[in-house]
Write an enzyme that holds these catalytic residues in place. Sequence first.
Site, PDB file in Angstrom:
ATOM      1  N   TRP A  40       0.871  -1.175   0.000  1.00  0.00           N
ATOM      2  CA  TRP A  40       0.000   0.000   0.000  1.00  0.00           C
ATOM      3  C   TRP A  40       0.909   1.226   0.000  1.00  0.00           C
ATOM      4  CZ3 TRP A  40      -4.355   2.331  -0.881  1.00  0.00           C
ATOM      5  CH2 TRP A  40      -4.848   3.374  -0.107  1.00  0.00           C
ATOM      6  N   SER A  42       1.123   4.372   0.734  1.00  0.00           N
ATOM      7  CA  SER A  42       0.240   5.162   1.593  1.00  0.00           C
ATOM      8  C   SER A  42       0.539   6.661   1.561  1.00  0.00           C
ATOM      9  CB  SER A  42       0.409   4.639   3.028  1.00  0.00           C
ATOM     10  OG  SER A  42      -0.067   5.569   3.977  1.00  0.00           O
ATOM     11  N   GLY A  43      -0.491   7.443   1.366  1.00  0.00           N
ATOM     12  CA  GLY A  43      -0.344   8.896   1.423  1.00  0.00           C
ATOM     13  C   GLY A  43      -0.119   9.368   2.852  1.00  0.00           C
ATOM     14  N   PHE A  44      -0.771   8.713   3.784  1.00  0.00           N
ATOM     15  CA  PHE A  44      -0.598   9.060   5.199  1.00  0.00           C
ATOM     16  C   PHE A  44       0.851   8.860   5.627  1.00  0.00           C
ATOM     17  CE2 PHE A  44      -0.334   7.764   9.626  1.00  0.00           C
ATOM     18  CZ  PHE A  44      -1.049   8.751  10.270  1.00  0.00           C
ATOM     19  N   ASP A  54      -1.701  14.578   6.756  1.00  0.00           N
ATOM     20  CA  ASP A  54      -2.230  13.939   5.541  1.00  0.00           C
ATOM     21  C   ASP A  54      -3.473  14.707   5.076  1.00  0.00           C
ATOM     22  OD1 ASP A  54      -2.812  12.066   3.554  1.00  0.00           O
ATOM     23  OD2 ASP A  54      -3.789  10.678   4.953  1.00  0.00           O
ATOM     24  N   ASP A  81      -2.178   4.802  -3.336  1.00  0.00           N
ATOM     25  CA  ASP A  81      -3.178   5.640  -2.657  1.00  0.00           C
ATOM     26  C   ASP A  81      -3.090   7.037  -3.281  1.00  0.00           C
ATOM     27  OD1 ASP A  81      -4.694   7.097  -0.888  1.00  0.00           O
ATOM     28  OD2 ASP A  81      -3.274   6.954   0.780  1.00  0.00           O
ATOM     29  N   ARG A 155     -12.849   4.339  -3.298  1.00  0.00           N
ATOM     30  CA  ARG A 155     -12.877   4.409  -1.829  1.00  0.00           C
ATOM     31  C   ARG A 155     -14.052   5.265  -1.380  1.00  0.00           C
ATOM     32  NH1 ARG A 155      -7.734   5.968   1.943  1.00  0.00           N
ATOM     33  NH2 ARG A 155      -8.836   7.020   3.636  1.00  0.00           N
ATOM     34  N   HIS A 186     -14.273   2.519   4.334  1.00  0.00           N
ATOM     35  CA  HIS A 186     -13.436   2.876   5.482  1.00  0.00           C
ATOM     36  C   HIS A 186     -14.325   3.251   6.670  1.00  0.00           C
ATOM     37  CE1 HIS A 186      -9.695   3.488   7.285  1.00  0.00           C
ATOM     38  NE2 HIS A 186      -9.303   4.641   6.786  1.00  0.00           N
TER      39      HIS A 186
HETATM   40  C1  SPV Z   1      -3.336   5.974   4.054  1.00  0.00           C
HETATM   41  O1  SPV Z   1      -2.624   5.115   4.591  1.00  0.00           O
HETATM   42  O2  SPV Z   1      -2.857   6.958   3.475  1.00  0.00           O
HETATM   43  C2  SPV Z   1      -4.790   5.819   4.054  1.00  0.00           C
HETATM   44  C3  SPV Z   1      -5.432   5.000   5.083  1.00  0.00           C
HETATM   45  O3  SPV Z   1      -5.419   6.409   3.206  1.00  0.00           O
HETATM   46  S1  SPV Z   1      -6.015   6.057   6.331  1.00  0.00           S
HETATM   47  O4  SPV Z   1      -4.897   6.825   6.833  1.00  0.00           O
HETATM   48  O5  SPV Z   1      -6.620   5.229   7.341  1.00  0.00           O
HETATM   49  O6  SPV Z   1      -7.010   6.951   5.745  1.00  0.00           O
HETATM   50 MG    MG Z   2      -4.360   7.911   2.279  1.00  0.00          MG
END
Ligand code: SPV
Ligand code: MG
Length: 290
Positions: A40, A42-44, A54, A81, A155, A186
């Site tokens: 993944w 991930s943007g976060f 984020d 993401d 999503r 989510h």
């Molecule tokens: C990420 O990991 O960037 C996500 C998941 O989008 S969350 O942070 O739970 O939205």
């Molecule tokens: Mg994200």
Amino acid sequence: MSTSSLLRNSIAGERLVHVMAAHSPLSAQLAEEAGFDGIWASGFELSALYGLADVSLISMTQHLDMVRAMADQIALPIVADVDTGFGNAINVIHVVRQYERAGAAALVIEDKTFPKVTSLAVGGRQELLGIEEFQGKVEAACHTRRDPAFMVIARNEALIAGLGEAEALKRAAAYEEAGADMILIHSKKRTPDEIESFVRAWKGRIPIVIVPTAYPDMNAERIAALGKIRMVIYGNHAIRAAVTAMQSVFARIRADGGIHNVNKDIVPVQEIFRLQKMDAIEQQEARFLR
Ligand code: SPV
Ligand code: MG
């Protein structure tokens, strides 16, 4: 076989697909070695790596560079993401071209407005796009992919925005109609009830993705019992593991007045050399340096 086809085959198979978050090629390599089925992007996690919230502060170029660098180092499918797709349906067309070329196997695009607010923030401002506008973005993504196996995952943030199950189901059906390959639903509830109820009520044909960060009791056994969920994303565990390890080691070095105690508890430099593939460099030197 392309990583998109690999991912599609896994989704069509029997076993739940386990996808681990990463924020760098190195963390993606470690997830691959640990036996996950996908990464993944991930943007976060990438935001956190830069010390940023984020909230759409990381640019597409920054995220894309990370995905490209990951794809250079690993063979696993990368699920990118892309947040809201960095704009409207026109931006999404550009996004899909770029991410497919960079080596992603799938992308997840969320139905929030740009700029977004991270989903798990308590009391976070959560604004969703109109259903038809988001359908246009999903359609644009599906229309643009060159490899038909490249997956477009829609999503659905209706539960995150507090709009309830009926709205979440309505949106999921609309996104399926627009061509999405999977629905990521989510939730930030502390228990799996909200997700379990949604999954039981979902009558669509396409399978579901979940990110059980907020409700960690939802393990593989519980997911399998529900059916319909084909992918689980461990959303931020790479960056949290890294922070835990660094906080602990840094504190010990300060307390001990040196590195003499922690040395035995962290990987040796040789392990980093292995991950950097130093042996290949040595072979290249022996062969080509004159
Ligand atoms: C990420 O990991 O960037 C996500 C998941 O989008 S969350 O942070 O739970 O939205
Ligand atoms: Mg994200």
